[in-house]
Design a protein around this motif. Sequence first.
Motif, PDB file in Angstrom:
ATOM      1  N   UNK A 145     -92.690 -28.852  24.559  1.00 27.04           N
ATOM      2  CA  UNK A 145     -92.450 -30.235  24.141  1.00 27.04           C
ATOM      3  C   UNK A 145     -91.473 -30.920  25.099  1.00 27.04           C
ATOM      4  N   UNK A 146     -90.459 -30.197  25.519  1.00 21.06           N
ATOM      5  CA  UNK A 146     -89.497 -30.743  26.477  1.00 21.06           C
ATOM      6  C   UNK A 146     -90.177 -31.107  27.791  1.00 21.06           C
ATOM      7  N   UNK A 147     -91.135 -30.297  28.218  1.00 17.73           N
ATOM      8  CA  UNK A 147     -91.883 -30.596  29.442  1.00 17.73           C
ATOM      9  C   UNK A 147     -92.588 -31.950  29.332  1.00 17.73           C
ATOM     10  N   UNK A 148     -93.180 -32.207  28.158  1.00 16.57           N
ATOM     11  CA  UNK A 148     -93.868 -33.481  27.955  1.00 16.57           C
ATOM     12  C   UNK A 148     -92.923 -34.656  28.006  1.00 16.57           C
ATOM     13  N   UNK A 149     -91.760 -34.507  27.385  1.00 21.38           N
ATOM     14  CA  UNK A 149     -90.768 -35.581  27.395  1.00 21.38           C
ATOM     15  C   UNK A 149     -90.251 -35.811  28.815  1.00 21.38           C
ATOM     16  N   UNK A 150     -89.988 -34.733  29.524  1.00 20.65           N
ATOM     17  CA  UNK A 150     -89.468 -34.850  30.889  1.00 20.65           C
ATOM     18  C   UNK A 150     -90.478 -35.515  31.815  1.00 20.65           C
ATOM     19  N   UNK A 151     -91.749 -35.187  31.644  1.00 22.54           N
ATOM     20  CA  UNK A 151     -92.771 -35.783  32.490  1.00 22.54           C
ATOM     21  C   UNK A 151     -92.907 -37.280  32.205  1.00 22.54           C
ATOM     22  N   UNK A 152     -92.877 -37.636  30.933  1.00 20.65           N
ATOM     23  CA  UNK A 152     -92.929 -39.053  30.557  1.00 20.65           C
ATOM     24  C   UNK A 152     -91.773 -39.814  31.189  1.00 20.65           C
ATOM     25  N   UNK A 153     -90.577 -39.241  31.101  1.00 16.12           N
ATOM     26  CA  UNK A 153     -89.391 -39.895  31.663  1.00 16.12           C
ATOM     27  C   UNK A 153     -89.453 -39.963  33.182  1.00 16.12           C
ATOM     28  N   UNK A 154     -89.971 -38.914  33.800  1.00 14.79           N
ATOM     29  CA  UNK A 154     -90.099 -38.905  35.266  1.00 14.79           C
ATOM     30  C   UNK A 154     -91.017 -40.030  35.728  1.00 14.79           C
ATOM     31  N   UNK A 155     -92.126 -40.202  35.030  1.00 11.43           N
ATOM     32  CA  UNK A 155     -93.071 -41.265  35.404  1.00 11.43           C
ATOM     33  C   UNK A 155     -92.456 -42.652  35.191  1.00 11.43           C
ATOM     34  N   UNK A 156     -91.562 -42.738  34.208  1.00 12.97           N
ATOM     35  CA  UNK A 156     -90.923 -44.027  33.913  1.00 12.97           C
ATOM     36  C   UNK A 156     -89.632 -44.219  34.700  1.00 12.97           C
ATOM     37  N   UNK A 157     -89.268 -43.215  35.514  1.00 10.41           N
ATOM     38  CA  UNK A 157     -88.042 -43.267  36.317  1.00 10.41           C
ATOM     39  C   UNK A 157     -86.798 -43.408  35.431  1.00 10.41           C
ATOM     40  N   UNK A 158     -86.812 -42.642  34.343  1.00 10.75           N
ATOM     41  CA  UNK A 158     -85.709 -42.633  33.378  1.00 10.75           C
ATOM     42  C   UNK A 158     -85.337 -41.182  33.105  1.00 10.75           C
ATOM     43  N   UNK A 159     -84.064 -40.867  33.076  1.00 10.98           N
ATOM     44  CA  UNK A 159     -83.660 -39.509  32.738  1.00 10.98           C
ATOM     45  C   UNK A 159     -83.794 -39.291  31.228  1.00 10.98           C
ATOM     46  N   UNK A 209     -73.305 -33.003  25.319  1.00 13.21           N
ATOM     47  CA  UNK A 209     -72.022 -33.565  24.903  1.00 13.21           C
ATOM     48  C   UNK A 209     -70.949 -33.376  25.964  1.00 13.21           C
ATOM     49  N   UNK A 210     -71.062 -32.303  26.737  1.00 10.74           N
ATOM     50  CA  UNK A 210     -70.115 -32.060  27.827  1.00 10.74           C
ATOM     51  C   UNK A 210     -70.457 -32.868  29.075  1.00 10.74           C
ATOM     52  N   UNK A 211     -71.601 -33.512  29.074  1.00 11.62           N
ATOM     53  CA  UNK A 211     -72.011 -34.339  30.204  1.00 11.62           C
ATOM     54  C   UNK A 211     -72.743 -33.581  31.296  1.00 11.62           C
ATOM     55  N   UNK A 212     -73.302 -32.409  30.970  1.00  9.50           N
ATOM     56  CA  UNK A 212     -73.830 -31.521  32.004  1.00  9.50           C
ATOM     57  C   UNK A 212     -75.344 -31.559  32.181  1.00  9.50           C
ATOM     58  N   UNK A 213     -76.057 -32.223  31.294  1.00 12.42           N
ATOM     59  CA  UNK A 213     -77.517 -32.191  31.402  1.00 12.42           C
ATOM     60  C   UNK A 213     -78.107 -33.588  31.515  1.00 12.42           C
ATOM     61  N   UNK A 214     -79.127 -33.688  32.349  1.00 11.28           N
ATOM     62  CA  UNK A 214     -79.889 -34.920  32.485  1.00 11.28           C
ATOM     63  C   UNK A 214     -81.300 -34.767  31.935  1.00 11.28           C
ATOM     64  N   UNK A 215     -81.839 -33.554  32.035  1.00  9.56           N
ATOM     65  CA  UNK A 215     -83.236 -33.310  31.696  1.00  9.56           C
ATOM     66  C   UNK A 215     -83.428 -32.642  30.334  1.00  9.56           C
ATOM     67  N   UNK A 216     -82.609 -31.656  30.039  1.00  9.71           N
ATOM     68  CA  UNK A 216     -82.732 -30.926  28.780  1.00  9.71           C
ATOM     69  C   UNK A 216     -81.985 -31.669  27.675  1.00  9.71           C
ATOM     70  N   UNK A 217     -82.691 -32.044  26.620  1.00  7.21           N
ATOM     71  CA  UNK A 217     -82.086 -32.821  25.542  1.00  7.21           C
ATOM     72  C   UNK A 217     -82.323 -32.131  24.200  1.00  7.21           C
TER      73      UNK A 217
END
Length: 245
Positions: free
Chosen positions: A210-224, A169-177
């Motif tokens: 679980x976050x690792x899995x989401x981050x890897x999926x997004x990395x492969x798709x070139x999406x944060x 909400x503060x705009x500080x994270x790209x990877x951790x959701x």
Amino acid sequence: MNIIWEIGESDIKKVKDFVNEHKNPFVENRINRNVNKKGIVINKDEIIRTMLMCLLTTEHDSYQDKKWSTFFNKKPFLLTDGFLLNRHDFEKAVLEVLKSNGLTPSNRIINSFIINYFYLLQSKWEIITDLENGVMGDYTKSKERDLADNIDMIFKGFGSIQSRSFLQALGLTKYEIPINSIMIEWLKNFGFPILFSPIALQDKSFYHFISDGIQLLCERANIYPCVLEAAVFSFNDTDDLQMKT
């Protein structure tokens, strides 16, 4: 024993198509703030506002409640540091402000808010330095996770979800959701290989997994991940997208 995330081309296409289909001003705002670091404000009042907002989401689906949205979008925010410092009966003052705006939080939330505010005072707001580093520098995935876990530890009433909601909400994270109920349902429908409940996410190591899995999926798709989360939130079609930034 290790578990290996396997992501196929169909998964990559699926998540890319989903984000492209649900791009809207809310998603674009997430990109501008969390990815491009535009319009970010880190100060005492914004920390207080965001901390309280995250506490309330532990008991209320507040993003769909117009009263919550109206209250948190008031400018200036009513429960500022200056307001709180000048109140002798701190708890009574907080309750009066919330109730006068139609909000009735539990005693647990009020107690957590008070404890957290006094922690900020006693620590001389040292959290501001950590948060400002997130604006000035390009945080890596590991640094974001460390910061989120630290927020989880210092704020009473928080957990892995709330700490990440706070930073996002503060705009500080790209990877951790925040992997909340909305995100869990989307992952299930997407075909995420592991089914889990919100209770399972109370285990920090499992949350990381679980976050690792989401981050890897997004990395492969070139999406944060923060952009995917914004698209998922938009897809859920809530009444008020302005409160959740």
